[in-house]
Design a protein around this motif. Structure first.
Motif, PDB file in Angstrom:
ATOM      1  N   VAL A 141      -6.441  14.919   7.895  1.00 14.98           N
ATOM      2  CA  VAL A 141      -6.518  14.188   9.166  1.00 14.98           C
ATOM      3  C   VAL A 141      -7.430  12.969   9.039  1.00 14.98           C
ATOM      4  CG1 VAL A 141      -7.408  14.286  11.527  1.00 14.98           C
ATOM      5  CG2 VAL A 141      -5.917  16.109  10.679  1.00 14.98           C
ATOM      6  N   PHE A 142      -8.617  13.148   8.494  1.00 12.65           N
ATOM      7  CA  PHE A 142      -9.557  12.032   8.404  1.00 12.65           C
ATOM      8  C   PHE A 142      -9.101  11.000   7.379  1.00 12.65           C
ATOM      9  CE2 PHE A 142     -12.516  15.114  10.401  1.00 12.65           C
ATOM     10  CZ  PHE A 142     -12.869  14.342  11.494  1.00 12.65           C
ATOM     11  N   ALA A 143      -8.459  11.462   6.296  1.00  7.02           N
ATOM     12  CA  ALA A 143      -7.901  10.517   5.337  1.00  7.02           C
ATOM     13  C   ALA A 143      -6.780   9.707   5.997  1.00  7.02           C
ATOM     14  CB  ALA A 143      -7.367  11.259   4.111  1.00  7.02           C
ATOM     15  N   THR A 144      -6.004  10.351   6.853  1.00  9.57           N
ATOM     16  CA  THR A 144      -4.933   9.662   7.575  1.00  9.57           C
ATOM     17  C   THR A 144      -5.500   8.626   8.538  1.00  9.57           C
ATOM     18  OG1 THR A 144      -3.528  11.629   7.434  1.00  9.57           O
ATOM     19  CG2 THR A 144      -2.934   9.973   9.084  1.00  9.57           C
ATOM     20  N   ILE A 145      -6.587   8.970   9.214  1.00  9.76           N
ATOM     21  CA  ILE A 145      -7.228   8.021  10.129  1.00  9.76           C
ATOM     22  C   ILE A 145      -7.665   6.765   9.382  1.00  9.76           C
ATOM     23  CG2 ILE A 145      -9.291   7.649  11.541  1.00  9.76           C
ATOM     24  CD1 ILE A 145      -9.037  10.542  12.475  1.00  9.76           C
ATOM     25  N   VAL A 146      -8.284   6.954   8.218  1.00 11.35           N
ATOM     26  CA  VAL A 146      -8.708   5.809   7.403  1.00 11.35           C
ATOM     27  C   VAL A 146      -7.496   4.993   6.967  1.00 11.35           C
ATOM     28  CG1 VAL A 146      -9.776   5.125   5.225  1.00 11.35           C
ATOM     29  CG2 VAL A 146     -10.822   6.929   6.602  1.00 11.35           C
ATOM     30  N   HIS A 147      -6.449   5.690   6.521  1.00  5.71           N
ATOM     31  CA  HIS A 147      -5.247   5.038   6.012  1.00  5.71           C
ATOM     32  C   HIS A 147      -4.512   4.262   7.106  1.00  5.71           C
ATOM     33  CE1 HIS A 147      -1.023   4.910   4.582  1.00  5.71           C
ATOM     34  NE2 HIS A 147      -1.562   4.830   3.381  1.00  5.71           N
ATOM     35  N   VAL A 148      -4.439   4.819   8.305  1.00  7.95           N
ATOM     36  CA  VAL A 148      -3.659   4.205   9.385  1.00  7.95           C
ATOM     37  C   VAL A 148      -4.459   3.147  10.132  1.00  7.95           C
ATOM     38  CG1 VAL A 148      -2.501   4.634  11.595  1.00  7.95           C
ATOM     39  CG2 VAL A 148      -2.195   6.229   9.694  1.00  7.95           C
ATOM     40  N   PHE A 149      -5.742   3.402  10.352  1.00  9.32           N
ATOM     41  CA  PHE A 149      -6.504   2.554  11.269  1.00  9.32           C
ATOM     42  C   PHE A 149      -7.551   1.655  10.594  1.00  9.32           C
ATOM     43  CE2 PHE A 149      -5.095   6.215  13.752  1.00  9.32           C
ATOM     44  CZ  PHE A 149      -4.482   5.581  14.808  1.00  9.32           C
ATOM     45  N   THR A 151      -8.155   0.969   6.416  1.00  8.94           N
ATOM     46  CA  THR A 151      -7.776   0.280   5.188  1.00  8.94           C
ATOM     47  C   THR A 151      -6.698   1.069   4.481  1.00  8.94           C
ATOM     48  OG1 THR A 151      -8.595  -0.612   3.089  1.00  8.94           O
ATOM     49  CG2 THR A 151      -9.594   1.432   3.854  1.00  8.94           C
ATOM     50  N   GLN A 152      -5.808   0.369   3.799  1.00 10.76           N
ATOM     51  CA  GLN A 152      -4.684   1.028   3.147  1.00 10.76           C
ATOM     52  C   GLN A 152      -4.586   0.559   1.695  1.00 10.76           C
ATOM     53  OE1 GLN A 152      -1.068   0.876   5.398  1.00 10.76           O
ATOM     54  NE2 GLN A 152       0.222   1.546   3.710  1.00 10.76           N
ATOM     55  N   PRO A 153      -4.373   1.481   0.763  1.00 12.26           N
ATOM     56  CA  PRO A 153      -4.257   1.083  -0.647  1.00 12.26           C
ATOM     57  C   PRO A 153      -2.851   0.603  -0.979  1.00 12.26           C
ATOM     58  CG  PRO A 153      -4.146   3.468  -0.455  1.00 12.26           C
ATOM     59  CD  PRO A 153      -4.371   2.940   0.938  1.00 12.26           C
ATOM     60  N   PHE A 154      -2.770  -0.342  -1.906  1.00 13.31           N
ATOM     61  CA  PHE A 154      -1.492  -0.850  -2.387  1.00 13.31           C
ATOM     62  C   PHE A 154      -1.572  -1.051  -3.892  1.00 13.31           C
ATOM     63  CE2 PHE A 154      -1.284  -2.196   2.038  1.00 13.31           C
ATOM     64  CZ  PHE A 154       0.027  -1.888   2.373  1.00 13.31           C
ATOM     65  N   GLY A 155      -0.461  -0.819  -4.572  1.00 14.45           N
ATOM     66  CA  GLY A 155      -0.349  -1.151  -5.982  1.00 14.45           C
ATOM     67  C   GLY A 155       0.546  -2.368  -6.124  1.00 14.45           C
ATOM     68  N   ILE A 156       0.258  -3.231  -7.089  1.00 11.96           N
ATOM     69  CA  ILE A 156       1.041  -4.445  -7.290  1.00 11.96           C
ATOM     70  C   ILE A 156       2.225  -4.125  -8.204  1.00 11.96           C
ATOM     71  CG2 ILE A 156       1.003  -6.829  -8.081  1.00 11.96           C
ATOM     72  CD1 ILE A 156      -0.761  -6.275  -5.668  1.00 11.96           C
ATOM     73  N   PRO A 157       3.465  -4.193  -7.686  1.00 10.01           N
ATOM     74  CA  PRO A 157       4.627  -3.801  -8.487  1.00 10.01           C
ATOM     75  C   PRO A 157       5.280  -4.940  -9.276  1.00 10.01           C
ATOM     76  CG  PRO A 157       5.296  -4.100  -6.222  1.00 10.01           C
ATOM     77  CD  PRO A 157       3.832  -4.449  -6.290  1.00 10.01           C
ATOM     78  N   THR A 158       5.037  -6.191  -8.873  1.00 11.55           N
ATOM     79  CA  THR A 158       5.739  -7.314  -9.510  1.00 11.55           C
ATOM     80  C   THR A 158       4.746  -8.355 -10.016  1.00 11.55           C
ATOM     81  OG1 THR A 158       5.924  -8.682  -7.524  1.00 11.55           O
ATOM     82  CG2 THR A 158       7.602  -6.972  -7.839  1.00 11.55           C
ATOM     83  N   PHE A 170      -4.652  -2.418  -8.381  1.00  9.06           N
ATOM     84  CA  PHE A 170      -4.773  -1.556  -7.199  1.00  9.06           C
ATOM     85  C   PHE A 170      -5.728  -2.221  -6.229  1.00  9.06           C
ATOM     86  CE2 PHE A 170      -6.036   2.356  -4.919  1.00  9.06           C
ATOM     87  CZ  PHE A 170      -4.780   2.891  -4.700  1.00  9.06           C
ATOM     88  N   LEU A 171      -5.308  -2.387  -4.993  1.00  9.58           N
ATOM     89  CA  LEU A 171      -6.166  -3.073  -4.026  1.00  9.58           C
ATOM     90  C   LEU A 171      -6.157  -2.338  -2.689  1.00  9.58           C
ATOM     91  CD1 LEU A 171      -4.085  -4.836  -1.959  1.00  9.58           C
ATOM     92  CD2 LEU A 171      -3.735  -6.051  -4.088  1.00  9.58           C
ATOM     93  N   PHE A 172      -7.212  -2.578  -1.922  1.00  6.85           N
ATOM     94  CA  PHE A 172      -7.312  -2.036  -0.570  1.00  6.85           C
ATOM     95  C   PHE A 172      -7.209  -3.183   0.423  1.00  6.85           C
ATOM     96  CE2 PHE A 172      -9.154   1.420  -2.956  1.00  6.85           C
ATOM     97  CZ  PHE A 172      -8.755   2.547  -2.258  1.00  6.85           C
ATOM     98  N   VAL A 173      -6.408  -2.984   1.444  1.00  7.33           N
ATOM     99  CA  VAL A 173      -6.175  -4.022   2.452  1.00  7.33           C
ATOM    100  C   VAL A 173      -6.929  -3.685   3.735  1.00  7.33           C
ATOM    101  CG1 VAL A 173      -4.432  -5.133   3.889  1.00  7.33           C
ATOM    102  CG2 VAL A 173      -3.927  -4.607   1.505  1.00  7.33           C
TER     103      VAL A 173
END
Length: 366
Positions: A141-149, A151-158, A170-173
């Motif tokens: 639940v708390f990890a979801t709160i961080v992810h949704v509200f 910061t969200q992690p992203f990997g660069i695919p291209t 790997f970056l955090f937005v």
């Protein structure tokens, strides 16, 4: 305004369902049955009666997190009335308002009392398992709160952002940089963007199982927008042309550099970008990337090129005399190195003819 109005309607619908399916249980607990219909307070009573932290109720109606918390509260309530076997818990999870209504309207539901002094070893073991499961649930639940509200992690695919962001980076937005965009599909599986799984190349992406409930939707809204994107900002956005997902926040995420803002005029001339009549600004040691077509007498070792250059978007077409390779994003230096391969007869930058485009957009009048 439309967002919060729609959100309020959903809250009221859930509260009515909760009240209809549990009012008798609230009466058994010594409360006015009408309290079962009151948003937040109905779950507050459950937390109070079952001895769990009352502040958890604050998460009851949050998008994405709310359905998880509601399920937890329903399980607490059912256990309070002695419904704690595996099958009873499963029914509470998958058919919450139906199963709770069945218990609510059954003959004389009774509150189960529990005395720690008289618990058997099996009951104590079961209690420890529940405590462990609860810890895992709230970690999610708390990890979801961080992810949704937050910061969200992203990997660069291209490789389109190479020399700034490389494939595999790997970056955090920060979701608050340009104001927080409220979730548009509030009932969803945490941590998944658009689909649960890829059915494969032969399957239609539109048939892939979605990670969210399409029927429960909220309009676009952004809050606390104190700043806007500026030129040369690196931004993560949802690809507008994604035809698989209708909700903006569920479309595929892309990371690019902002080259123009509102009021600017952008043009492509002979494959080159111009902003307000001037060539684009190249920062630091960055290099432009362009589309190249290579003609070869025999097949290229694409895996070897991939290992050498990292991500290498390419389409291979066999011809009567050899092969054509469509490279989507090469720097001049990479194109020069590929040209020196013995199989390559010719490699040329591909520029679309005037008045044609790889993408077209239809603009509707407001």
């Amino acid at each position: 305004m439309n967002y919060f109005l729609t959100y309020t309607v959903y809250v009221l619908i859930l509260s009515v369902l909760m009240g209809i399916s549990t009012w008798k249980l609230y009466k058994k607990m010594g409360y006015n049955p009408l309290f079962a219909f009151v948003p937040f307070y109905n779950y507050y009573i459950i937390q109070k009666e079952t001895g769990h932290p009352k502040w958890w109720v604050a998460m009851a109606y949050l998008p994405i997190v709310g359905p998880i918390m509601m399920t937890v509260f329903h399980l607490f309530l059912m256990k309070h009335f002695g419904k704690s076997t595996f099958s009873q818990r499963l029914l509470t999870v998958i058919l919450p308002f139906i199963y709770m209504a069945f218990i609510n309207y059954s003959k004389d539901p009774e509150i189960e009392t529990e005395d720690e002094l008289y618990l058997t070893e099996d009951e104590k073991s079961e209690k420890k398992k529940e405590s462990f499961a609860g810890s895992i649930t709230f970690a999610v639940v708390f990890a979801t709160i961080v992810h949704v509200f937050m910061t969200q992690p992203f990997g660069i695919p291209t490789g389109s952002m190479e020399r700034t962001l490389l494939v595999g980076d790997f970056l955090f937005v920060n979701k608050w940089s340009y104001g927080f965009r409220m979730p548009m599909r509030p009932v969803a599986i945490p941590f998944l963007q658009g689909t649960i799984m890829d059915t494969g190349e032969k399957g239609n992406p539109k048939d892939d199982p979605k990670s969210y409930v399409e029927a429960v939707k909220l309009p676009y809204a952004r809050i606390f927008q104190f700043s806007k994107p500026e030129k040369n900002d690196i931004v993560v956005f949802n690809y507008p042309q994604d035809s698989v997902h209708k909700a903006i926040d569920r479309k595929d995420p892309y990371v690019k550099r902002c080259v123009a803002v509102a009021g600017d005029i952008i043009e492509i001339k002979a494959g080159r970008l111009f902003v307000n009549g001037k060539p684009e600004t190249i920062l630091g040691d960055q290099q432009k990337q362009h589309k190249f077509i290579a003609t070869t007498g025999s097949q290229l070792d694409i895996p070897a090129l991939y290992r050498q250059y990292g991500f290498l978007p390419v389409q291979e077409i066999q011809t009567e005399t050899g092969y054509l390779y469509d490279f989507q994003g090469l720097t001049d230096q990479t194109a020069k190195e590929i040209k020196e391969l013995p199989q390559v007869i010719e490699i040329k930058e591909h520029i679309w003819p005037k008045d044609s485009a790889a993408l077209s957009y239809k603009v509707n009048a407001a």
